[in-house]
Scaffold this active site. Structure first.
Site, PDB file in Angstrom:
ATOM      1  N   ASN A 149      24.347  54.929  41.205  1.00 55.17           N
ATOM      2  CA  ASN A 149      23.968  54.730  39.700  1.00 55.17           C
ATOM      3  C   ASN A 149      24.771  55.876  38.990  1.00 55.17           C
ATOM      4  OD1 ASN A 149      22.417  56.988  40.826  1.00 55.17           O
ATOM      5  ND2 ASN A 149      20.689  56.868  39.384  1.00 55.17           N
ATOM      6  N   LYS A 172      31.004  60.192  51.764  1.00 57.15           N
ATOM      7  CA  LYS A 172      30.563  58.784  51.853  1.00 57.15           C
ATOM      8  C   LYS A 172      30.075  58.377  50.604  1.00 57.15           C
ATOM      9  CE  LYS A 172      27.448  55.842  52.616  1.00 57.15           C
ATOM     10  NZ  LYS A 172      27.905  54.953  51.963  1.00 57.15           N
ATOM     11  N   PRO A 173      31.102  57.477  49.832  1.00 57.33           N
ATOM     12  CA  PRO A 173      30.669  56.895  48.553  1.00 57.33           C
ATOM     13  C   PRO A 173      29.753  55.583  48.893  1.00 57.33           C
ATOM     14  CG  PRO A 173      32.949  56.972  48.749  1.00 57.33           C
ATOM     15  CD  PRO A 173      32.550  57.346  50.174  1.00 57.33           C
ATOM     16  N   SER A 175      28.670  51.846  48.934  1.00 62.36           N
ATOM     17  CA  SER A 175      29.353  50.485  49.058  1.00 62.36           C
ATOM     18  C   SER A 175      29.238  49.966  47.645  1.00 62.36           C
ATOM     19  CB  SER A 175      28.842  49.958  50.275  1.00 62.36           C
ATOM     20  OG  SER A 175      28.739  50.525  51.261  1.00 62.36           O
ATOM     21  N   GLU A 247      18.093  64.809  47.401  1.00 63.09           N
ATOM     22  CA  GLU A 247      17.548  64.350  45.883  1.00 63.09           C
ATOM     23  C   GLU A 247      17.129  62.928  45.967  1.00 63.09           C
ATOM     24  OE1 GLU A 247      17.404  66.298  42.892  1.00 63.09           O
ATOM     25  OE2 GLU A 247      18.278  68.178  43.902  1.00 63.09           O
ATOM     26  N   CYS A 281      17.294  58.122  38.399  1.00 65.21           N
ATOM     27  CA  CYS A 281      16.274  58.918  39.141  1.00 65.21           C
ATOM     28  C   CYS A 281      15.276  59.415  38.228  1.00 65.21           C
ATOM     29  CB  CYS A 281      16.789  59.890  40.048  1.00 65.21           C
ATOM     30  SG  CYS A 281      17.767  61.299  39.298  1.00 65.21           S
ATOM     31  N   GLU A 383       8.761  53.301  42.319  1.00 66.51           N
ATOM     32  CA  GLU A 383       9.865  53.764  41.518  1.00 66.51           C
ATOM     33  C   GLU A 383      10.507  52.118  41.198  1.00 66.51           C
ATOM     34  OE1 GLU A 383      13.280  55.248  43.341  1.00 66.51           O
ATOM     35  OE2 GLU A 383      13.820  56.255  41.451  1.00 66.51           O
TER      36      GLU A 383
END
Ligand code: NAD
Length: 481
Positions: A149, A172-173, A175, A247, A281, A383
């Site tokens: 996000n 690690k970004p 996907s 987080e 978030c 959420e």
């Protein structure tokens, strides 16, 4: 655009040679590919970071400061290109995406400054002939994992303080949106970072992510993502008793007291419920309005929400809302809406996909508000991470606190009031890491962003953010008199 792995300051394909597609959520078109890293690739990156660690951890704060500030400038210079790539893969309006890259650059520069302030202390001596030095040293190799996000800025919240502390990093970004984040981390190396100090491995989280977390070569896991995955990582990391900064998810309350500046509370409530299509978030999930102003508030809130413009964020850089990142988000939002309506809620606006033909191929959804809600509805507990908000009423500070505290999450709470007594009572009673009054911009580079309850463990931002990447050592010296 074809993103490769970045290991030891070199771009290289995945060891399998495989790639995966990255889609534009506004149009469904493929915008690029990223390398499908394997366990071997993750290990290669951890080994590179381990080789780089001894020399990097011994650099002076001044050296790291210079390099981080230069890295920040390099990223800043790329904000237009990186922002465009981020919009293409994530969908957010171009202006928001560019602002995200700029803020990532500012984070690097800020932690460049903090790098010079890592000191220790001299503890009281336990005898006449001893001294106790307390020094702070970098934890080691950090696996940094961010969600889709705000993938670039949340990666910067990890890479900045980790490098400033003297740690080396394997990033690690996500996907869904690997491109801008991978390029951002690699751009840091252009400042002159030695090989192996920052590395990027893209690929399936069940392979690359799991390896980075479980492999004994990593010492710390810095993660932003869902509570469910955070819990799982805690378990995987427990074998190595690794340091964790987590987080996680949120379920944010927005409380409007009767003395609030009314127009501001309406405009901010609508903005923060739906910005980034609610995929934040700290997006607002529950609005609690004091009874005497509730009817007027709801009416104005719906009017304000209907003004929000939805569209392709690249074609319309200043649009309010782009698409959601994938179909799963729309399904989750619709499930919560149906659950609420079935249990007696009233739909105030939205509740459907827009019918404009030019939006048909993207993951667009109309901002949705419901009222007459009950605590057993999913929208009040789970959420959403989508454009849905529930509006309920309360009377007095005690009830506001009870309702706002009624979920398992504890990330951010917003409250609107101009009364100092209300502010203090509410701030002290709220079980969340941040309480923001009369503002929907809750985080600041200079202040901590802590996660409470099921929203996580650890603190990012401010000087607290760098402490996460340091550990203390007691050096006891006995000397001759
Ligand atoms: P996610 O938990 O599915 O994934 C987050 C990252 O973890 C991704 O890079 C993913 O590839 C990786 N990952 C997933 N499984 C993994 C595993 N087993 N091992 C290692 N890595 C793994 O979350 P998401 O859908 O990308 O993001 C949405 C969630 O992130 C929401 O719950 C949101 O509240 C949370 N979030 C929290 C904050 C915060 O500051 N607290 C900020 C933004 C987003």
């Amino acid at each position: 655009m074809d993103l490769k792995l970045f290991i030891n300051n070199e771009w290289r394909p995945a060891s399998s040679g495989k790639t995966f597609d990255v889609d534009n959520p506004a149009t469904g078109e493929i915008v690029g590919t990223a390398s499908q890293g394997s366990r071997e690739d993750a290990v290669a990156a951890l080994e590179a970071a381990s080789r780089a660690f001894p020399a990097w951890s011994r650099t002076t704060g001044d050296e790291r400061s210079r390099l981080l500030k230069k890295a920040g400038q390099i990223v800043y210079d790329k904000y237009e290109d990186l922002g465009r790539i981020l919009t293409l893969e994530q969908g957010k309006p171009l202006r928001d995406a560019q602002r995200e890259v700029e803020s990532a650059a500012e984070t690097l520069i800020y932690y460049g400054e903090e790098a010079r302030r890592i000191g220790g202390e001299i503890a009281p001596s336990k005898s006449k002939t001893s001294r106790s030095l307390v020094i702070r040293q970098p934890i080691g190799i950090v696996a940094a994992i961010s969600p889709w996000n705000y993938p670039v800025s949340l990666m910067a919240w990890k890479v900045g303080p980790a490098l400033a502390a003297g740690c080396t990093v394997v990033a690690k970004p996500p996907s869904e949106t690997p491109l801008a984040t991978g390029l951002f981390v690699a751009a840091c190396a252009e400042a002159g970072l030695p090989p192996g100090v920052v590395n990027v491995v893209t690929g399936p989280s069940s392979v690359v992510g799991e390896e980075l977390v479980a492999n004994p070569l990593s010492h710390m896991i810095a993660f932003t993502g869902s509570t469910e995955v955070g819990r799982h990582l805690m378990q995987s990391a427990s074998k190595g008793l690794k340091k964790l900064s987590l987080e996680l998810g949120g379920h944010t309350a927005f409380v409007v007291f009767k003395d609030a500046s009314f127009d501001r509370a309406v405009a901010d409530g609508a903005k923060r419920s739906f910005r980034n299509m609610g995929q934040i978030c700290n997006a607002v999930n529950r609005i609690y309005v004091e009874k005497s102003i509730a009817e007027r508030y709801i009416e104005r809130f719906v009017q304000e929400t209907k003004k929000l413009r939805i569209g392709d964020g690249l074609a319309n850089p200043d649009i309010d809302l782009g698409p959601m990142v994938n179909a799963e988000g729309i399904e989750r939002t619709e499930r919560q809406i149906q659950d609420a309506l079935a249990k007696g809620a009233t739909l105030l606006c939205g509740g459907r996909r827009p019918d404009r033909p030019e939006l048909a191929k993207g993951f667009f959804y109309e901002p949705t508000a419901v009222t007459n809600v009950r605590d057993d509805m999913l929208v009040m507990r789970q959420e959403t991470f989508g454009p849905l908000v529930a509006i309920a009423t309360f009377e007095g500070v005690d009830e506001a606190l009870r309702l706002a505290n009624s979920t398992d999450y504890g990330l951010v709470t917003y409250a609107y009031t101009n009364d100092i007594s209300t502010m203090l009572r509410f701030a002290e009673g709220m079980e969340s890491g941040t309480v923001a009054f009369n503002s929907i911009s809750p985080d600041s580079l200079y202040a901590p962003y802590p996660a409470w309850k099921q929203s996580g463990l650890g603190v990012e931002l401010g000087h607290f953010g760098i402490d996460e990447y340091l550990r203390v050592k007691h050096v006891l010296i006995e000397f001759k008199v």
